[in-house]
Design a protein around this motif. Structure first.
Motif, PDB file in Angstrom:
ATOM      1  N   ASN A 159     -39.161  38.064 -51.361  1.00 53.23           N
ATOM      2  CA  ASN A 159     -38.540  36.958 -52.099  1.00 53.23           C
ATOM      3  C   ASN A 159     -38.595  35.694 -51.255  1.00 53.23           C
ATOM      4  OD1 ASN A 159     -37.516  38.680 -54.247  1.00 53.23           O
ATOM      5  ND2 ASN A 159     -36.149  39.491 -52.667  1.00 53.23           N
ATOM      6  N   ASP A 215     -36.423  33.669 -50.839  1.00 49.51           N
ATOM      7  CA  ASP A 215     -35.141  33.434 -50.168  1.00 49.51           C
ATOM      8  C   ASP A 215     -34.973  34.302 -48.926  1.00 49.51           C
ATOM      9  OD1 ASP A 215     -34.526  31.612 -52.078  1.00 49.51           O
ATOM     10  OD2 ASP A 215     -33.324  33.003 -53.294  1.00 49.51           O
ATOM     11  N   ASP A 216     -35.820  35.316 -48.776  1.00 45.55           N
ATOM     12  CA  ASP A 216     -35.711  36.186 -47.602  1.00 45.55           C
ATOM     13  C   ASP A 216     -35.986  35.380 -46.330  1.00 45.55           C
ATOM     14  OD1 ASP A 216     -35.293  38.205 -49.333  1.00 45.55           O
ATOM     15  OD2 ASP A 216     -37.200  39.232 -49.021  1.00 45.55           O
TER      16      ASP A 216
END
Lengths: 314, 314
Positions: B68, B70-71
């Motif tokens: 992702n 956002d990781d």
């Protein structure tokens, strides 16, 4: 071995000129026939430092392009830059032996392994001072003066967020060798650099300008340090006209000019027509009258270029 | 700070594995949570060294791509390589904190300034040993053993023209720490690496293979060290078949395989169909039966890759 020229970027700042002086001095102590060179005229601040410490300006290299393919290549050591757009003209035709820098790694490539040292510190002269220590060499009084001038210039007397503890420690040690009060001298030097009263708009528009490339697009970004906004605001219309002309002539995607107030520690980023969207996206700020106001921003390298490169690189 | 993985190139050789071990060890001594990693299986020579010095193989990183956006990005320190084609899969999605190498500077770029040290010596473990000294850290017996294994491997026990005096001095000092007779140990290790008797053609065709890019064209070049040509010659037809298949599958411009005899210090450069003209131009030699004979050539980095890159980069 034949002569090696130590050279900084085009539109040289104090760091580029001082690094040519200091690294060539170190190389000569180590037995290399190294000569300090420059790819343009020293600015007012740099001239102040050269005069103060009675150091001769590096020799001007207009171009390192060979006239004949059989001619020997000019040998270069690059300091304070590594993007091809910022190199002396004809650098592609030269042989680069070493690269010492403190900027992001750009599009520089080599055919063979060479010595490359890049460190994330405020000034390349801090990197070079580390190499003096590693080699057990002490700079002369004059060279130490140029080195501390460069660190004070790049860190705006430790105000820039790029400043590291190592930059500060280096200035303090170099000030001992040079025999100066670095704070008093530094303010004097910065003031000399910030005096734009007799500069024409052409000169201001191109001050310390660097070219950047991302996603096949080229943009320029200059920077002017001032201690008072009024004198430059008075010349704004003329400066913007020159910026627009240069942008058109060089087919830039956009041209930026950082007007950085070193006393209030903020920047007005001026830009050419059509760059509103990019500037707003890069800094998440509303643009007004071809300008974005950036509080607490002083560093092109750390606080401006990466954000513009990201937008243009999309 | 979160974990940092120190990682070498794909198809790792002894230098890449040992550099992950040695540089992560140094960083841990300096307070960084560094972990040795690898981007592939250790080869026979490397396994011999790991077994001999009872060192665990670095952890395998299959990919550093994020699932992702956002990781958090994986933090990497790259050792022994800098060309994106040679990086662990997903490296573009990782955050590179440092780069320590001894190869030509390729297409690697960074957004921000990071610590980069490249030195033209025979082995990146020689560069790393210099950093141990600069930091006043002594490698453990086991780490010293891996470091000297790497230098012996990359310099083919000082036979390669890439060997510098500093490589030799480092091996001698590291041998003291590791408590080995480096010449006897080195020959044993090289012999272990040169034993291809039980290797299938697939493995031989891809041995220590690196990808290169020039002028928009990608080619691969592997290398196998042998002490006797007969065993590999016997498998040549099968190996060439695999090379042709891989070339087609990966859409390479060409695939090369250096068969280097470390006793006679020469190389037979095998290549896929259609590469005759490039190979002949690169080395100024007549090709015969998809092979160019290169006497006194042992180094891909210094004696093979630059010449191929020049031809393909035209």
């Amino acid at each position: 071995m034949s002569k090696v020229f130590v050279i900084g970027h085009k539109s040289p700042d104090t760091d580029s000129i001082a690094a040519a002086v200091s690294y060539s001095y170190l190389k000569r102590q180590l037995g290399v026939d190294a000569v300090a060179a420059r790819a343009g005229e020293p600015n007012k601040e740099t001239k102040f430092a050269l005069d103060y410490f009675k150091v001769e300006a590096p020799v001007l290299l207009e171009s390192t392009a060979r006239k004949n393919p059989d001619d020997e290549k000019t040998k270069l050591i690059l300091v304070d830059h590594n993007e091809s757009k910022q190199c002396v003209d004809g650098a592609k035709d030269a042989e680069v032996l070493e690269l010492i820098d403190h900027h992001r790694l750009g599009d520089f490539e080599t055919e063979n392994p060479i010595f490359i040292l890049i460190r994330p510190v405020g000034c390349v002269n801090t990197v070079i001072y580390g190499l003096y220590k590693a080699n057990g060499v002490k700079p002369s009084k004059e060279v130490a003066g140029m080195m501390l001038s460069a660190i004070i210039s790049d860190t705006v007397l430790f105000r820039s967020p790029t400043t590291t503890d190592e930059d500060k420690a280096a200035v303090k040690e170099l000030a001992e060798i040079a025999g100066v009060d670095y704070e008093a001298y530094g303010m004097e030097m910065l003031k000399a650099g910030a005096d734009i009263s007799d500069y024409p708009a052409e000169k201001l528009a191109h001050n310390d300008t660097k070219e950047f490339e991302a996603g096949g697009k080229v943009f320029s970004c200059g920077q002017i340090s001032v201690m008072d906004l009024e004198p430059i605001e008075a010349k704004r219309a003329d400066i913007m006209k020159v910026l627009e002309e240069t942008k058109a002539e060089k087919q830039y995607e956009a041209s930026y000019l950082m007007v950085t107030n070193i006393l209030t520690e903020d920047t007005y980023l001026w830009f050419t027509s059509g760059a509103e969207a990019a500037a707003e996206e890069a800094f998440g700020k509303k643009a007004e009258d071809r300008c974005v106001y950036l509080p607490k921003v002083m560093s092109r390298k750390k606080q401006v270029a990466p954000f513009l490169l990201k937008v243009y690189g999309k």
